[in-house]
Design a protein around this motif. Structure first.
Motif, short mmCIF file in Angstrom:
data_model
loop_
_atom_site.label_atom_id
_atom_site.label_comp_id
_atom_site.label_asym_id
_atom_site.label_seq_id
_atom_site.Cartn_x
_atom_site.Cartn_y
_atom_site.Cartn_z
N VAL A 189 92.88 8.35 33.61
CA VAL A 189 93.45 7.53 32.91
C VAL A 189 93.59 7.99 31.30
O VAL A 189 94.74 7.46 30.88
CB VAL A 189 92.78 6.26 33.16
CG1 VAL A 189 93.31 5.04 32.66
CG2 VAL A 189 92.78 5.86 34.50
N HIS A 190 92.77 8.22 30.84
CA HIS A 190 92.68 8.36 29.39
C HIS A 190 93.91 9.56 29.23
O HIS A 190 94.82 9.11 28.18
CB HIS A 190 91.51 8.91 28.76
CG HIS A 190 91.11 8.73 27.33
ND1 HIS A 190 90.06 9.22 26.71
CD2 HIS A 190 91.86 8.16 26.38
CE1 HIS A 190 90.28 8.80 25.39
NE2 HIS A 190 91.53 8.48 25.37
N VAL A 191 93.69 10.59 29.66
CA VAL A 191 94.88 11.73 29.47
C VAL A 191 96.35 10.93 29.70
O VAL A 191 97.24 11.19 28.95
CB VAL A 191 94.56 12.90 30.40
CG1 VAL A 191 95.77 13.86 30.25
CG2 VAL A 191 93.39 13.51 30.00
N ALA A 192 96.47 10.13 30.81
CA ALA A 192 97.76 9.72 30.93
C ALA A 192 98.07 8.80 29.93
O ALA A 192 99.40 8.65 29.43
CB ALA A 192 97.67 8.96 32.60
N VAL A 222 102.28 9.91 23.22
CA VAL A 222 102.92 10.86 22.73
C VAL A 222 104.31 10.91 23.04
O VAL A 222 105.37 11.01 22.33
CB VAL A 222 102.29 12.13 23.05
CG1 VAL A 222 103.28 13.53 22.47
CG2 VAL A 222 100.92 12.26 22.53
N VAL A 223 104.81 10.61 24.27
CA VAL A 223 106.24 10.53 24.78
C VAL A 223 106.85 9.32 24.05
O VAL A 223 107.99 9.49 23.54
CB VAL A 223 106.17 10.48 26.31
CG1 VAL A 223 107.69 10.03 26.63
CG2 VAL A 223 105.67 11.78 26.98
N GLY A 272 97.78 -0.49 24.76
CA GLY A 272 97.09 0.42 25.52
C GLY A 272 95.74 0.77 25.11
O GLY A 272 94.76 0.90 25.75
N LYS A 273 95.63 0.78 23.60
CA LYS A 273 94.48 1.06 23.01
C LYS A 273 93.33 0.07 23.41
O LYS A 273 92.42 0.53 23.55
CB LYS A 273 94.77 1.33 21.44
CG LYS A 273 93.63 1.86 20.68
CD LYS A 273 93.54 3.36 20.91
CE LYS A 273 92.25 3.81 20.23
NZ LYS A 273 91.07 3.47 20.33
N ILE A 309 94.32 8.98 17.99
CA ILE A 309 94.28 8.91 19.48
C ILE A 309 94.13 10.26 20.30
O ILE A 309 93.25 10.36 21.25
CB ILE A 309 95.88 8.55 20.31
CG1 ILE A 309 96.05 6.87 19.44
CG2 ILE A 309 96.01 8.54 21.62
CD1 ILE A 309 97.16 6.34 19.98
N CYS A 310 94.59 11.33 19.63
CA CYS A 310 94.30 12.74 20.06
C CYS A 310 92.84 13.30 20.05
O CYS A 310 92.45 13.65 20.73
CB CYS A 310 95.37 13.70 19.74
SG CYS A 310 97.14 13.42 20.17
N VAL A 311 92.47 12.73 18.60
CA VAL A 311 90.89 13.46 18.54
C VAL A 311 89.92 12.42 19.45
O VAL A 311 88.97 12.95 19.92
CB VAL A 311 90.75 13.08 17.09
CG1 VAL A 311 89.18 13.21 16.79
CG2 VAL A 311 91.49 13.83 16.12
N GLU A 312 90.16 11.03 19.68
CA GLU A 312 89.65 10.34 20.62
C GLU A 312 89.57 10.81 21.92
O GLU A 312 88.45 11.01 22.48
CB GLU A 312 90.45 8.77 20.65
CG GLU A 312 89.40 7.77 19.96
CD GLU A 312 90.12 6.54 20.22
OE1 GLU A 312 89.73 5.63 19.59
OE2 GLU A 312 91.10 6.42 20.98
N LEU A 313 90.54 11.45 22.06
CA LEU A 313 90.70 12.08 23.67
C LEU A 313 89.97 13.27 23.60
O LEU A 313 89.14 13.26 24.66
CB LEU A 313 92.48 12.41 24.02
CG LEU A 313 92.50 13.14 25.26
CD1 LEU A 313 92.07 12.36 26.54
CD2 LEU A 313 93.78 13.58 25.43
N LEU A 314 89.94 14.13 22.81
CA LEU A 314 89.42 15.21 22.81
C LEU A 314 87.85 15.02 22.74
O LEU A 314 86.99 15.65 23.51
CB LEU A 314 89.72 16.32 21.68
CG LEU A 314 89.14 17.60 21.28
CD1 LEU A 314 89.14 18.56 22.41
CD2 LEU A 314 89.33 18.25 20.00
N VAL A 315 87.51 14.16 21.85
CA VAL A 315 85.87 14.03 21.85
C VAL A 315 85.41 13.64 23.08
O VAL A 315 84.31 13.62 23.51
CB VAL A 315 85.60 13.10 20.63
CG1 VAL A 315 83.94 13.00 20.60
CG2 VAL A 315 85.85 14.05 19.19
N THR A 316 86.27 12.15 23.50
CA THR A 316 85.73 11.45 24.76
C THR A 316 85.76 12.46 25.89
O THR A 316 84.56 12.39 26.81
CB THR A 316 86.69 10.40 24.99
OG1 THR A 316 86.81 9.54 23.74
CG2 THR A 316 86.16 9.42 26.12
#
Length: 272
Positions: A60-63, A69-70, A101-102, A179-186
């Motif tokens: 879900v997070h990746v989606a 981004v899109v 969404g956030k 948002i991207c850094v959040e995704l990477l660390v999570t």
């Protein structure tokens, strides 16, 4: 004179002990079979389902990040697809969709943390104290990361007009970076947590006290024996006290449950 008193006291104590045994109705009752007692003591291993929950949350997070981004590329940074974006979003602003969404992701992380805490508390009560301590801080990290991310988003969104005046769409780029850094660390935290839980489920270990007793039974070198019941050089006193408290709490619950099962088996055999 003193020897006569001592012998008389010992005789009275022996008489009282014999009388208490004779008065105990459970002494004359049938003995519990070894198999029944072992089945009462042993507990069936219960795995943790939280690794699957962590996997679903990761997808879900990746989606969500992919959609952000899109939307930013097609609808926020350029006006080439303004009509299509407006129709797809039903007139809602792109920034509003991303921020909603956030908030939704933060709520999912909060529910994940509560769900994991519930299952880990049950694991702690079943005697897996080392696993509980190992993953205690790890399971909280995704929620803390998203909470810090929300604070960073507010810092960027509040002066967004000032930032965009200096550099065009600077606030958008900063928001995407957060948002991207959040995704990477999570993702790293969830991956490490999933590995811990999957390994725990695959090993199907017994409670810590059982594993420790088995280690002591097969240990040939007394210096290699590992125990958590004392203070060792280099150990943190608070950690040792916490481990002892957890172990005492587990043993109390285990003894209470075991006593109830033995009484139930004894009553059943007496009825039979």
């Amino acid at each position: 004179m003193d020897s006569k008193r001592l012998s008389a006291h010992a005789s009275n104590a022996s008489t009282d002990f014999t009388q208490s045994i004779e008065d105990d109705p459970l002494i004359d009752g049938p003995l519990i079979s070894q198999d029944a007692l072992q089945s009462a003591i042993k507990r069936e291993f219960q795995g943790l389902p939280t690794n699957w929950i962590a996997g679903i949350l990761t997808v879900v997070h990746v989606a969500y990040v992919s959609v952000c981004v899109v939307l930013a590329v097609l609808c926020w940074l350029t006006d080439d697809h303004a009509k299509e974006c407006k129709a797809a979003l039903n007139g809602v602003d792109t920034q509003t969709v991303v921020l909603l969404g956030k908030v939704g992701m933060w709520l999912l992380m909060f529910m994940f943390e509560r769900c994991v805490q519930h299952h880990h508390s049950a694991v702690r009560r079943r005697g897996y104290l080392q696993f509980y301590r190992t993953t205690r801080n790890l399971k909280r990290l995704p929620l803390l990361i998203h909470s810090a991310g929300n604070a960073a988003v507010l810092v960027v969104i509040a002066p967004s007009s000032l930032l965009d005046e200096k550099v065009k769409n600077l606030s958008v780029y900063l928001l995407l970076v957060i948002i991207c850094v959040e995704l990477l660390v999570t993702l790293i935290c969830l991956l490490i947590y999933t590995v811990h839980v999957s390994r725990f489920n695959a090993q199907r270990p017994g409670p810590d006290i059982s594993e420790e007793e088995r280690t002591h039974a097969y240990s040939t070198n007394a210096s290699d024996m590992h125990t958590e019941t004392g203070f060792r050089d280099g150990s943190c006193l608070d950690e040792v006290v916490e481990k002892q408290a957890d172990l005492i709490e587990y043993l109390k619950q285990h003894n209470t449950l075991l006593s109830k099962r033995i009484l139930a088996l004894t009553s059943q055999q007496i009825r039979d």
